[in-house]
Design a protein around this motif. Structure first.
Motif, mmCIF file in Angstrom:
data_model
loop_
_atom_site.group_PDB
_atom_site.id
_atom_site.type_symbol
_atom_site.label_atom_id
_atom_site.label_comp_id
_atom_site.label_asym_id
_atom_site.label_seq_id
_atom_site.Cartn_x
_atom_site.Cartn_y
_atom_site.Cartn_z
ATOM 1 N N LYS A 66 -13.135 4.854 58.006
ATOM 2 C CA LYS A 66 -13.922 5.137 56.809
ATOM 3 C C LYS A 66 -13.258 6.288 56.061
ATOM 4 O O LYS A 66 -13.258 7.431 56.513
ATOM 5 C CB LYS A 66 -15.350 5.512 57.187
ATOM 6 C CG LYS A 66 -16.263 5.714 55.977
ATOM 7 C CD LYS A 66 -17.681 6.056 56.398
ATOM 8 C CE LYS A 66 -18.580 6.231 55.183
ATOM 9 N NZ LYS A 66 -19.974 6.580 55.580
ATOM 10 N N MET A 67 -12.693 5.987 54.923
ATOM 11 C CA MET A 67 -11.899 6.956 54.179
ATOM 12 C C MET A 67 -12.769 7.809 53.254
ATOM 13 O O MET A 67 -13.789 7.351 52.728
ATOM 14 C CB MET A 67 -10.843 6.247 53.338
ATOM 15 C CG MET A 67 -9.845 5.448 54.137
ATOM 16 S SD MET A 67 -8.664 6.494 55.007
ATOM 17 C CE MET A 67 -7.411 5.257 55.384
ATOM 18 N N GLN A 68 -12.322 9.051 53.038
ATOM 19 C CA GLN A 68 -12.908 9.913 52.035
ATOM 20 C C GLN A 68 -11.791 10.713 51.373
ATOM 21 O O GLN A 68 -10.666 10.771 51.865
ATOM 22 C CB GLN A 68 -13.946 10.850 52.643
ATOM 23 C CG GLN A 68 -13.405 11.789 53.706
ATOM 24 C CD GLN A 68 -14.483 12.713 54.253
ATOM 25 O OE1 GLN A 68 -15.132 13.438 53.489
ATOM 26 N NE2 GLN A 68 -14.698 12.675 55.554
ATOM 27 N N PHE A 69 -12.113 11.316 50.247
ATOM 28 C CA PHE A 69 -11.109 12.095 49.542
ATOM 29 C C PHE A 69 -10.717 13.339 50.335
ATOM 30 O O PHE A 69 -11.565 14.018 50.908
ATOM 31 C CB PHE A 69 -11.620 12.535 48.170
ATOM 32 C CG PHE A 69 -11.613 11.450 47.132
ATOM 33 C CD1 PHE A 69 -10.436 10.811 46.787
ATOM 34 C CD2 PHE A 69 -12.781 11.078 46.504
ATOM 35 C CE1 PHE A 69 -10.419 9.812 45.833
ATOM 36 C CE2 PHE A 69 -12.784 10.081 45.538
ATOM 37 C CZ PHE A 69 -11.602 9.446 45.207
ATOM 38 N N ILE A 70 -9.423 13.614 50.366
ATOM 39 C CA ILE A 70 -8.933 14.914 50.810
ATOM 40 C C ILE A 70 -9.211 15.906 49.681
ATOM 41 O O ILE A 70 -8.987 15.609 48.505
ATOM 42 C CB ILE A 70 -7.424 14.845 51.101
ATOM 43 C CG1 ILE A 70 -7.151 13.900 52.292
ATOM 44 C CG2 ILE A 70 -6.853 16.226 51.357
ATOM 45 C CD1 ILE A 70 -5.677 13.592 52.487
#
Length: 485
Positions: A66-70
């Motif tokens: 599950k990706m999120q912004f760095i």
């Protein structure tokens, strides 16, 4: 049999050949430079499992995460940000060119996944902004500067790549770096847009900065950059670099920089190969960190090392690949002396990826570099014969004159230039075998041998002879010099 190629090319061209028709946007030349200097490549990804912590797990597939912004800049006005450090050698602070690219998978803002009848279903609202070319850029001791880049390609605007809808943008930031007091240090890129959550194939995105700098201690070099957006799947992509001439003797150093999207660290079979003229076949490139059968594996590397001088410095950049590597040119088996062409082939069987940036650089002949000034010579392109003859003759008459002691004044039709006398003799012998009567003179300024086939004080005579000879395949370019006039 040795084949000699003329030395100078005025019409800039990089050949890009695709083995099959590809979806996306075909590559086009972005910039070409000839100078004494070198280049640097930095960058970072923009989505990951955590917003600040590095991600080092290389055992999982991208779409499982599950990706999120760095977002590492501690600035509440930005929603995404990552950093990388530029360090240039001493005596290398004059920037000739700087390019900023950013690319990401962006089908929708946020995606989820569900399991239905033992199948994974990815969902999102299929809506997102088209404003992907506006970002923020910060130099080491500066503040954020809004950057409005060129929207090179956005698949959301057409029917291609419906499962991921990637895009790529570009901005020329040469002037920004030229006006920066402090070049070395941390560069931050913020507000790059991408899909968060889940998407088929996995979310991915990031940025790169490619910098060409001058250094008088370096050998003459040719640099070319270009961009596009091409899917490398089961159909290979061939890229042929031209518009240069390597030196007549000595080792030739050359390097390649590449930016790709969606390469998976766990999936294999993706390769980058280069044509070996001695073996007459393509040979795979590899480093200890980039196996030949998994070359694009979600890493950021410079030659044989991970590029860790960035925040976060994830070992697994989750579908965003940057590589800059010196090509293995032992005994000049890949790029030889007097060479003017190099071809690479990218291919894969299982792990598709998107190619959006390539830069090629190589050491070139000092003769080629010194004679790039078209105020002193002129070529005739046979494809432009529709132009009125008197216009070309007028251009020849307006050439700047060169002073060569003890040489008759006139217009000289030069076919090649050599720094090695034996190579000059070989070329003259080749011309004799073709029925020509070559003559030569030595320029005392550089001690190079210039081989010419015609000389006259009448520019029309030389011009007509140049047009005639330009039709022969062993004269790719011949040019006129105005001497002692």
């Amino acid at each position: 049999m040795l084949r000699f190629k003329p030395l100078f090319f005025l019409c800039l061209f990089v050949g890009i050949h695709f083995g099959y028709a590809q979806e996306g946007l075909n590559f086009s030349v972005n910039n070409q430079l000839y100078l004494k200097g070198n280049s640097a490549l930095i960058g970072n990804n923009i989505v990951s499992e955590d917003d600040v912590e590095p991600f080092d797990d290389r055992s999982t597939f991208n779409d499982k995460i599950k990706m999120q912004f760095i977002d590492v800049d501690n600035d509440k006005s930005t929603f995404s940000s990552s950093q990388a450090v530029l360090t240039l050698p001493k005596n290398s602070k004059k920037i000739a060119y700087a390019a900023l690219y950013w690319s990401a998978v962006y089908k929708y803002d946020k995606g989820v996944k569900r399991t239905l009848n033992n199948q994974i279903i990815y969902k999102g609202n299929d809506e997102r902004t088209l404003d992907v070319n506006n970002i923020l850029f910060k130099t080491p001791k500066g503040e954020y500067t809004p950057i409005k880049g060129l929207n090179v390609y956005d698949s959301y605007l057409n029917s291609t790549f419906n499962d991921s809808k990637p895009y790529v943008c570009y901005a020329d930031i040469t002037e920004i770096l030229q006006n920066t007091d402090t070049l070395d240090g941390n560069y931050t890129v913020a507000n790059i847009k991408a899909t968060e959550g889940y998407i088929s194939g996995g979310c991915s995105g990031g940025w790169l900065m490619y910098v060409i700098y001058e250094n008088p201690d370096e050998k003459p070099k040719y640099f070319t950059t270009y961009n596009g957006f091409i899917e490398v799947n089961k159909k290979p992509v061939d890229i042929t670099f031209a518009d240069f001439k390597t030196d007549e003797q000595g080792d030739i150093k050359t390097a390649l920089s590449i930016g790709t999207l969606e390469g998976d660290s766990k999936l294999k079979t993706d390769m980058c190969t280069v044509f070996d003229y001695n073996k007459n076949k393509y040979v795979p490139l590899s480093t200890p960190l980039r196996p030949e059968n998994n070359f694009f594996n979600s890493t950021i590397t410079i030659d044989n090392k991970y590029f860790k001088d960035r925040t976060p410095n994830s070992m697994n950049t989750l579908g965003f690949d940057l590589v800059k590597m010196t090509l293995p040119n032992k005994n000049n088996n890949i790029l030889s002396n007097n060479s003017s062409e190099l071809t690479i082939k990218l291919k894969t069987k299982a792990d598709r990826f998107f190619l959006f940036f390539v830069a090629f650089e190589t050491e070139i002949s000092p003769i080629y570099l010194e004679n790039k000034n078209d105020d002193y010579y002129m070529t005739v392109d046979i494809d432009t014969y529709a132009l009125p003859q008197n216009e070309d003759v007028l251009k020849i008459e307006k050439l700047k004159t060169i002073s060569i002691p003890n040489l008759e004044p006139g217009y000289y039709l030069v076919t090649n230039v050599f720094s090695v006398e034996s190579n000059a003799e070989n070329w003259k012998q080749f011309l004799r075998e073709k029925g020509h009567t070559p003559r030569s003179y030595k320029n005392p300024k550089n001690n190079w041998d210039y081989i010419y086939l015609e000389m006259s004080e009448d520019p029309n005579v030389v011009y007509l002879k140049q047009r005639e000879l330009s039709r022969l395949d062993y004269f790719e370019d011949i040019w006129v010099l105005k001497i002692n006039m």
